[in-house]
Design a protein around this motif. Structure first.
Motif, PDB file in Angstrom:
ATOM      1  N   ASP A 151      -5.926  34.469  42.246  1.00 38.96           N
ATOM      2  CA  ASP A 151      -5.069  35.371  43.014  1.00 38.96           C
ATOM      3  C   ASP A 151      -5.488  35.316  44.477  1.00 38.96           C
ATOM      4  N   LEU A 152      -4.521  35.446  45.365  1.00 37.45           N
ATOM      5  CA  LEU A 152      -4.799  35.456  46.806  1.00 37.45           C
ATOM      6  C   LEU A 152      -4.496  36.851  47.340  1.00 37.45           C
ATOM      7  N   GLU A 153      -5.442  37.410  48.113  1.00 35.55           N
ATOM      8  CA  GLU A 153      -5.244  38.768  48.627  1.00 35.55           C
ATOM      9  C   GLU A 153      -5.336  38.772  50.149  1.00 35.55           C
ATOM     10  N   GLY A 154      -4.271  39.220  50.805  1.00 37.75           N
ATOM     11  CA  GLY A 154      -4.266  39.391  52.252  1.00 37.75           C
ATOM     12  C   GLY A 154      -4.256  40.865  52.601  1.00 37.75           C
ATOM     13  N   LYS A 155      -4.096  41.169  53.896  1.00 34.00           N
ATOM     14  CA  LYS A 155      -4.106  42.575  54.339  1.00 34.00           C
ATOM     15  C   LYS A 155      -2.971  43.376  53.722  1.00 34.00           C
ATOM     16  N   LYS A 156      -1.848  42.689  53.492  1.00 37.19           N
ATOM     17  CA  LYS A 156      -0.642  43.409  53.104  1.00 37.19           C
ATOM     18  C   LYS A 156      -0.303  43.286  51.623  1.00 37.19           C
ATOM     19  N   GLY A 157      -0.736  42.200  51.001  1.00 39.39           N
ATOM     20  CA  GLY A 157      -0.317  42.013  49.618  1.00 39.39           C
ATOM     21  C   GLY A 157      -1.122  40.971  48.884  1.00 39.39           C
ATOM     22  N   VAL A 158      -0.810  40.846  47.596  1.00 40.53           N
ATOM     23  CA  VAL A 158      -1.496  39.908  46.712  1.00 40.53           C
ATOM     24  C   VAL A 158      -0.461  38.957  46.108  1.00 40.53           C
ATOM     25  N   ILE A 159      -0.808  37.681  46.035  1.00 39.39           N
ATOM     26  CA  ILE A 159       0.012  36.725  45.290  1.00 39.39           C
ATOM     27  C   ILE A 159      -0.827  36.271  44.105  1.00 39.39           C
ATOM     28  N   LYS A 160      -0.294  36.532  42.931  1.00 39.54           N
ATOM     29  CA  LYS A 160      -1.048  36.260  41.704  1.00 39.54           C
ATOM     30  C   LYS A 160      -0.746  34.866  41.164  1.00 39.54           C
ATOM     31  N   GLY A 161      -1.706  34.309  40.442  1.00 35.67           N
ATOM     32  CA  GLY A 161      -1.472  33.089  39.678  1.00 35.67           C
ATOM     33  C   GLY A 161      -1.201  31.858  40.511  1.00 35.67           C
ATOM     34  N   VAL A 162      -2.012  31.650  41.540  1.00 35.09           N
ATOM     35  CA  VAL A 162      -1.824  30.475  42.404  1.00 35.09           C
ATOM     36  C   VAL A 162      -2.599  29.289  41.809  1.00 35.09           C
ATOM     37  N   ARG A 163      -1.899  28.192  41.624  1.00 38.05           N
ATOM     38  CA  ARG A 163      -2.430  27.001  40.942  1.00 38.05           C
ATOM     39  C   ARG A 163      -3.559  26.335  41.731  1.00 38.05           C
ATOM     40  N   VAL A 164      -4.636  25.998  41.034  1.00 41.17           N
ATOM     41  CA  VAL A 164      -5.719  25.197  41.607  1.00 41.17           C
ATOM     42  C   VAL A 164      -5.390  23.720  41.386  1.00 41.17           C
ATOM     43  N   LYS A 177       5.479  30.039  54.916  1.00 30.61           N
ATOM     44  CA  LYS A 177       5.644  31.142  55.877  1.00 30.61           C
ATOM     45  C   LYS A 177       6.051  32.417  55.128  1.00 30.61           C
ATOM     46  N   THR A 178       6.927  32.267  54.152  1.00 29.68           N
ATOM     47  CA  THR A 178       7.337  33.409  53.329  1.00 29.68           C
ATOM     48  C   THR A 178       6.112  34.058  52.681  1.00 29.68           C
ATOM     49  N   ASP A 179       5.233  33.242  52.121  1.00 31.89           N
ATOM     50  CA  ASP A 179       4.000  33.768  51.513  1.00 31.89           C
ATOM     51  C   ASP A 179       3.137  34.489  52.546  1.00 31.89           C
ATOM     52  N   SER A 180       3.070  33.924  53.770  1.00 31.23           N
ATOM     53  CA  SER A 180       2.202  34.521  54.792  1.00 31.23           C
ATOM     54  C   SER A 180       2.676  35.935  55.146  1.00 31.23           C
ATOM     55  N   PHE A 181       3.992  36.160  55.133  1.00 30.80           N
ATOM     56  CA  PHE A 181       4.517  37.515  55.370  1.00 30.80           C
ATOM     57  C   PHE A 181       4.130  38.433  54.213  1.00 30.80           C
ATOM     58  N   ALA A 182       4.250  37.922  52.984  1.00 24.45           N
ATOM     59  CA  ALA A 182       3.923  38.734  51.807  1.00 24.45           C
ATOM     60  C   ALA A 182       2.440  39.119  51.813  1.00 24.45           C
ATOM     61  N   LEU A 183       1.590  38.203  52.241  1.00 24.97           N
ATOM     62  CA  LEU A 183       0.148  38.462  52.273  1.00 24.97           C
ATOM     63  C   LEU A 183      -0.267  39.270  53.498  1.00 24.97           C
ATOM     64  N   GLY A 184       0.533  39.170  54.571  1.00 26.11           N
ATOM     65  CA  GLY A 184       0.162  39.827  55.818  1.00 26.11           C
ATOM     66  C   GLY A 184      -0.906  39.074  56.582  1.00 26.11           C
ATOM     67  N   ILE A 185      -0.818  37.755  56.569  1.00 22.11           N
ATOM     68  CA  ILE A 185      -1.765  36.943  57.335  1.00 22.11           C
ATOM     69  C   ILE A 185      -0.998  35.982  58.245  1.00 22.11           C
ATOM     70  N   VAL A 220      -6.761  28.665  55.334  1.00 20.26           N
ATOM     71  CA  VAL A 220      -5.399  28.943  54.872  1.00 20.26           C
ATOM     72  C   VAL A 220      -4.401  28.396  55.892  1.00 20.26           C
ATOM     73  N   ILE A 221      -3.577  27.474  55.456  1.00 19.05           N
ATOM     74  CA  ILE A 221      -2.590  26.864  56.349  1.00 19.05           C
ATOM     75  C   ILE A 221      -1.217  26.825  55.694  1.00 19.05           C
ATOM     76  N   ILE A 222      -0.210  26.656  56.552  1.00 16.87           N
ATOM     77  CA  ILE A 222       1.117  26.236  56.100  1.00 16.87           C
ATOM     78  C   ILE A 222       1.126  24.727  56.342  1.00 16.87           C
TER      79      ILE A 222
END
Lengths: 191, 191
Positions: free
Chosen positions: B51-64, B78-86, B117-119
């Motif tokens: 799981d990835l956790e940023g200031k604003k949110g968490v995205i669960k189940g990210v593939r290694v 970029k969409t993910d970066s808004f969800a995470l708040g980074i 963490v990059i796009i």
């Protein structure tokens, strides 16, 4: 702003409702409450929100835009369509026959929409005077170039000309993020 | 496939881990379990997720993805970066200095990543023989045209040439959805 430039705006998911659906979702004869005006004259973001439910998921808190329309239209991104589990087509606004359906959930009731869910095709609103400046006519298809690290050229951009329109290109969030543009960034119209 | 065409692939969010981080997240000397090979030789999707956790949110189940790398790298949209708040920058793979950070949460522990963490900037992998066919060299920047209703031209596309690469353009989900392309759709390289 150069002569071939115009501002871009990113449309997040939203819904336009017909009166009968406002009645079901928010209560009989409910009137939408304006939160803020949008750039297109007469259009506004309402205080009201709804949830959208597809086969696979729910998107909560989707903004209602006013005023009421003749037909309910839901505009989402391709990303949203995967999250909901529905097959929304890319369509021009108002071209809803055979588009996707979903359930709309409001505080007072629910609406099962048979069709009306689209991914809005990118387009440019422009005033009659802008059309003269750009040398284009209503329904002309043009290309638009963005700048920067993720510079892209959008083809198949529909131009809509009307004396009530304000100059602005509309893309959805996927398109805006792909190009890494922000609201009011300038883009170049190419004929 | 015409002489100037190549297949495109959409990269969903994923993470490459260094050994020390695999140890923390999954347990000491844990070995990644291959789920399936990816198109680039030697690369694979692992069974493991974080799981990835940023200031604003968490995205669960990210593939290694495997194998382990020298430095941990998280690739999001970029969409993910808004969800995470980074504020993740658009970067080429491996160019991580001053990129964004977040918290990585695994079943056995957590890693606070200062940067990594990059796009991912869109790019083309090609074999040495492909490079001859296209008449391009390693690190050349080209454009790529997609077809269809949402046809777009991606500029600033980095070409990477290596005897171990398989011919494929990589875009992220925002870019793929903006162009409405699917994995293995053919796109056109333009010099």
């Amino acid at each position: 702003m150069n002569n071939n430039e115009l501002p871009i705006a990113l449309s997040n998911r939203h819904i336009h409702l017909k009166k009968e659906h406002i009645d079901v979702l928010f209560g009989l004869d409910h009137e939408l409450t304006k939160m803020k005006d949008l750039s297109q004259p007469g259009q506004y973001a309402a205080m009201e929100k709804v949830d959208l439910e597809g086969k696979k998921g729910v998107i909560k808190g989707v903004r209602v835009l006013g005023p009421a329309r003749n037909k309910t239209q839901v505009e989402i991104s391709k990303t949203d369509s995967f999250a909901l589990g529905i097959e929304a087509p890319v369509r021009d606004s108002g071209d809803l026959d055979g588009s996707a359906g979903l359930k709309i959930i409001g505080p007072k009731g629910e609406v099962v929409l048979e069709d009306g869910v689209i991914i809005a095709a990118r387009h440019i609103h422009m005033h009659t005077e802008d059309a003269k400046r750009f040398g284009v006519i209503d329904k002309q298809v043009v290309s638009v170039k963005t700048k920067g690290k993720r510079a892209i050229t959008f083809k198949n951009v529909l131009v809509r000309v009307n004396a009530n329109y304000a100059l602005e290109m509309h893309v959805d969030i996927d398109e805006g993020n792909a190009a890494l543009v922000k609201n009011y960034d300038l883009v170049e119209l190419v004929k």
